[in-house]
Every structure is written in structure tokens, then in C-alpha cells.
Design a protein around this motif. Structure first.
Motif, PDB file in Angstrom:
ATOM      1  N   SER A  37      54.461 -31.998   3.208  1.00  0.00           N
ATOM      2  CA  SER A  37      55.137 -31.092   4.154  1.00  0.00           C
ATOM      3  C   SER A  37      54.118 -30.429   5.073  1.00  0.00           C
ATOM      4  N   THR A  38      52.906 -30.201   4.576  1.00  0.00           N
ATOM      5  CA  THR A  38      51.852 -29.641   5.411  1.00  0.00           C
ATOM      6  C   THR A  38      51.488 -30.606   6.533  1.00  0.00           C
ATOM      7  N   VAL A  39      51.338 -31.876   6.181  1.00  0.00           N
ATOM      8  CA  VAL A  39      51.020 -32.897   7.184  1.00  0.00           C
ATOM      9  C   VAL A  39      52.158 -33.032   8.182  1.00  0.00           C
ATOM     10  N   LEU A  40      53.390 -33.096   7.681  1.00  0.00           N
ATOM     11  CA  LEU A  40      54.548 -33.252   8.573  1.00  0.00           C
ATOM     12  C   LEU A  40      54.724 -32.039   9.485  1.00  0.00           C
ATOM     13  N   THR A  41      54.454 -30.847   8.972  1.00  0.00           N
ATOM     14  CA  THR A  41      54.563 -29.645   9.804  1.00  0.00           C
ATOM     15  C   THR A  41      53.518 -29.667  10.913  1.00  0.00           C
ATOM     16  N   PHE A  42      52.308 -30.089  10.584  1.00  0.00           N
ATOM     17  CA  PHE A  42      51.266 -30.199  11.612  1.00  0.00           C
ATOM     18  C   PHE A  42      51.666 -31.225  12.671  1.00  0.00           C
ATOM     19  N   LEU A  43      52.187 -32.376  12.220  1.00  0.00           N
ATOM     20  CA  LEU A  43      52.633 -33.394  13.177  1.00  0.00           C
ATOM     21  C   LEU A  43      53.792 -32.877  14.031  1.00  0.00           C
ATOM     22  N   LEU A  44      54.669 -32.079  13.434  1.00  0.00           N
ATOM     23  CA  LEU A  44      55.768 -31.479  14.190  1.00  0.00           C
ATOM     24  C   LEU A  44      55.228 -30.551  15.276  1.00  0.00           C
ATOM     25  N   ALA A  45      54.252 -29.715  14.933  1.00  0.00           N
ATOM     26  CA  ALA A  45      53.670 -28.795  15.921  1.00  0.00           C
ATOM     27  C   ALA A  45      53.026 -29.571  17.059  1.00  0.00           C
ATOM     28  N   VAL A  46      52.250 -30.592  16.733  1.00  0.00           N
ATOM     29  CA  VAL A  46      51.589 -31.400  17.759  1.00  0.00           C
ATOM     30  C   VAL A  46      52.628 -32.095  18.635  1.00  0.00           C
ATOM     31  N   SER A  47      53.666 -32.644  18.010  1.00  0.00           N
ATOM     32  CA  SER A  47      54.714 -33.334  18.765  1.00  0.00           C
ATOM     33  C   SER A  47      55.453 -32.389  19.704  1.00  0.00           C
ATOM     34  N   LEU A  48      55.735 -31.179  19.229  1.00  0.00           N
ATOM     35  CA  LEU A  48      56.426 -30.214  20.084  1.00  0.00           C
ATOM     36  C   LEU A  48      55.570 -29.824  21.282  1.00  0.00           C
ATOM     37  N   VAL A  49      54.291 -29.589  21.050  1.00  0.00           N
ATOM     38  CA  VAL A  49      53.408 -29.226  22.165  1.00  0.00           C
ATOM     39  C   VAL A  49      53.320 -30.381  23.166  1.00  0.00           C
ATOM     40  N   ALA A  50      53.128 -31.599  22.659  1.00  0.00           N
ATOM     41  CA  ALA A  50      52.992 -32.761  23.547  1.00  0.00           C
ATOM     42  C   ALA A  50      54.279 -33.040  24.317  1.00  0.00           C
ATOM     43  N   SER A  51      55.418 -33.039  23.618  1.00  0.00           N
ATOM     44  CA  SER A  51      56.677 -33.344  24.313  1.00  0.00           C
ATOM     45  C   SER A  51      57.069 -32.220  25.267  1.00  0.00           C
ATOM     46  N   GLY A  52      56.793 -30.974  24.889  1.00  0.00           N
ATOM     47  CA  GLY A  52      57.085 -29.863  25.791  1.00  0.00           C
ATOM     48  C   GLY A  52      56.227 -29.902  27.039  1.00  0.00           C
ATOM     49  N   ALA A  53      54.947 -30.228  26.859  1.00  0.00           N
ATOM     50  CA  ALA A  53      54.054 -30.332  28.021  1.00  0.00           C
ATOM     51  C   ALA A  53      54.508 -31.458  28.943  1.00  0.00           C
ATOM     52  N   LEU A  54      54.898 -32.582  28.364  1.00  0.00           N
ATOM     53  CA  LEU A  54      55.387 -33.703  29.168  1.00  0.00           C
ATOM     54  C   LEU A  54      56.668 -33.314  29.910  1.00  0.00           C
ATOM     55  N   ARG A  55      57.563 -32.636  29.223  1.00  0.00           N
ATOM     56  CA  ARG A  55      58.815 -32.207  29.849  1.00  0.00           C
ATOM     57  C   ARG A  55      58.536 -31.243  30.992  1.00  0.00           C
ATOM     58  N   ALA A  56      57.638 -30.292  30.773  1.00  0.00           N
ATOM     59  CA  ALA A  56      57.294 -29.342  31.840  1.00  0.00           C
ATOM     60  C   ALA A  56      56.651 -30.064  33.017  1.00  0.00           C
ATOM     61  N   TRP A  57      55.784 -31.014  32.737  1.00  0.00           N
ATOM     62  CA  TRP A  57      55.140 -31.783  33.803  1.00  0.00           C
ATOM     63  C   TRP A  57      56.177 -32.562  34.617  1.00  0.00           C
ATOM     64  N   VAL A  58      57.143 -33.176  33.934  1.00  0.00           N
ATOM     65  CA  VAL A  58      58.204 -33.912  34.639  1.00  0.00           C
ATOM     66  C   VAL A  58      59.003 -32.947  35.510  1.00  0.00           C
ATOM     67  N   GLY A  59      59.293 -31.763  34.989  1.00  0.00           N
ATOM     68  CA  GLY A  59      60.019 -30.771  35.772  1.00  0.00           C
ATOM     69  C   GLY A  59      59.255 -30.335  37.002  1.00  0.00           C
ATOM     70  N   PHE A  60      57.951 -30.076  36.844  1.00  0.00           N
ATOM     71  CA  PHE A  60      57.120 -29.701  37.996  1.00  0.00           C
ATOM     72  C   PHE A  60      56.987 -30.852  38.983  1.00  0.00           C
ATOM     73  N   ASP A  61      56.885 -32.063  38.455  1.00  0.00           N
ATOM     74  CA  ASP A  61      56.751 -33.237  39.319  1.00  0.00           C
ATOM     75  C   ASP A  61      58.002 -33.461  40.168  1.00  0.00           C
ATOM     76  N   ASN A  62      59.144 -32.992  39.677  1.00  0.00           N
ATOM     77  CA  ASN A  62      60.407 -33.148  40.410  1.00  0.00           C
ATOM     78  C   ASN A  62      60.932 -31.793  40.873  1.00  0.00           C
ATOM     79  N   TRP A  63      60.022 -30.904  41.216  1.00  0.00           N
ATOM     80  CA  TRP A  63      60.384 -29.528  41.543  1.00  0.00           C
ATOM     81  C   TRP A  63      61.398 -29.432  42.671  1.00  0.00           C
ATOM     82  N   GLU A  64      61.368 -30.380  43.605  1.00  0.00           N
ATOM     83  CA  GLU A  64      62.302 -30.321  44.738  1.00  0.00           C
ATOM     84  C   GLU A  64      63.745 -30.647  44.312  1.00  0.00           C
ATOM     85  N   GLN A  65      63.912 -31.199  43.137  1.00  0.00           N
ATOM     86  CA  GLN A  65      65.250 -31.541  42.653  1.00  0.00           C
ATOM     87  C   GLN A  65      65.943 -30.300  42.090  1.00  0.00           C
ATOM     88  N   LYS A  66      67.234 -30.207  42.338  1.00  0.00           N
ATOM     89  CA  LYS A  66      68.008 -29.090  41.827  1.00  0.00           C
ATOM     90  C   LYS A  66      68.048 -29.153  40.297  1.00  0.00           C
TER      91      LYS A  66
END
Length: 184
Positions: free
Chosen positions: A100-129
Motif C-alpha cells: 500500500s505504501t508503494v501504491l500510494t506513492f505511485l498514486l501521488a506521482v500519477s496524480l501530479v503527472a496527470s494533473g500537470a498534463l491536464r493543466a498544460w492541455v488547458g493552457f495550450d487550448n486557452w482560446e477555447q471556451k
């Protein structure tokens, strides 16, 4: 009416007639979510066991698949991959707290990576509503990952159980709402 419309109407009527089952399933999921909330440690260990079983079964399938591969080089790659998966599954049963310690660490890393990617996609398409919502969701996901990482490894005993409990409760409410909407 066409045959396709009749078919869709038939399926819709059949689903509507089962509205009570959706509500019952929702209530059951709410109860299970409440039980999981009541003991997050046991919910975490139960989730680790499920992940362990899935990894063990995947490893066995990959090992079996390795024997169907025609070349020796690929055979050893598939065999090694299957053995690693199977060993990881066995490890989850042998020491679920450490898993569970390993899985929790992987969860934290995955959340940071996917959130950063999502934010980047949002900024990249900033002109879109609506892109601001994508950026906001990404930032919240990154923050959730950081909060989990800051509390790691101590929070490993309850974070996965909390995710399970919240998911069960949301699923329960959604099935209840869906069933009651079908009734109308």
C-alpha cells in the motif's frame, strides 16, 4: 417507426422496468462505502489484495503467452514480464502494508503527472471556451497528488481506502439517482 427505433425503445423500456435494481445496487454501494469509511485501513488492505490478485493473474497469463511466442528472445521478455507481474502480486499478499505504501506513492506521482498534463492541455487550448475548467481540474489534481506525497508514507495506511470509500459512495448515489430517474 423504424426497426432501430423500436429496438432502442424496447431496450429503454426494459431498463426502466429494472429501476428498483439500480436503486438497490446504489443503496448497497452506499453501505459498502460507509463500511469502507468506517475502517480505511481494512479498505486499503482489501484494495491491495484485489490489485495483488489482478497482478498475479496477469503474470500467469503473460507466462502462458510466453510459451506461444515463436522466438527465444521474445519468449524471455514475455516470461520475465510475467514473472515480475506474478512476483509483484505475491508481494502484495505477503506484505500488504508495504504494497500500500508503494501504491500510494505511485498514486501521488500519477496524480501530479496527470494533473500537470491536464493543466498544460488547458493552457495550450486557452482560446477555447471552457479551457479554464480543464486548467482548474488539472491544478486541483496536482494539489491532491502533492498533499498525498507530503503525507507519504504515513498516509499509505488509509489513502487508498479513502479513495475506495469515496468512489463507492459516489457510485451508490449515482445509481440511486439513475434508478429514481428511470422510475419517472
Amino acid at each position: 417507426m423504424t426497426l432501430e427505433n423500436n429496438s432502442i425503445r424496447s431496450i429503454t423500456d426494459e431498463v426502466r422496468s429494472k429501476w428498483g435494481w439500480f436503486v438497490a445496487l446504489g443503496v448497497l454501494l452506499l453501505i459498502l462505502g460507509g463500511v469502507a469509511f468506517g475502517n480505511l485501513f481494512i479498505a486499503t488492505v482489501a484494495t491491495v489484495y484485489v490489485v495483488g490478485w489482478l497482478m498475479l493473474l496477469s503474470g500467469v497469463v503473460e507466462i502462458i503467452h510466453a510459451f506461444g511466442v515463436q522466438t527465444w528472445g521474445r519468449f524471455f521478455l514475455w516470461l520475465a514480464s510475467g514473472l515480475l507481474y506474478a512476483l509483484a502480486g505475491i508481494f502484495a499478499f505477503y506484505n500488504p502494508v508495504l504494497a500500500s505504501t508503494v501504491l500510494t506513492f505511485l498514486l501521488a506521482v500519477s496524480l501530479v503527472a496527470s494533473g500537470a498534463l491536464r493543466a498544460w492541455v488547458g493552457f495550450d487550448n486557452w482560446e477555447q471556451k471552457g479551457s479554464g475548467w480543464i486548467v482548474t481540474a488539472g491544478v486541483i489534481t496536482v494539489l491532491a497528488g502533492i498533499v498525498i506525497a507530503i503525507g507519504w508514507p504515513v498516509n499509505s495506511l488509509w489513502v487508498i481506502g479513502l479513495f475506495l470509500a469515496v468512489d463507492l459512495i459516489f457510485q451508490g448515489w449515482s445509481f440511486i439517482a439513475f434508478g429514481l430517474a428511470l422510475k419517472k
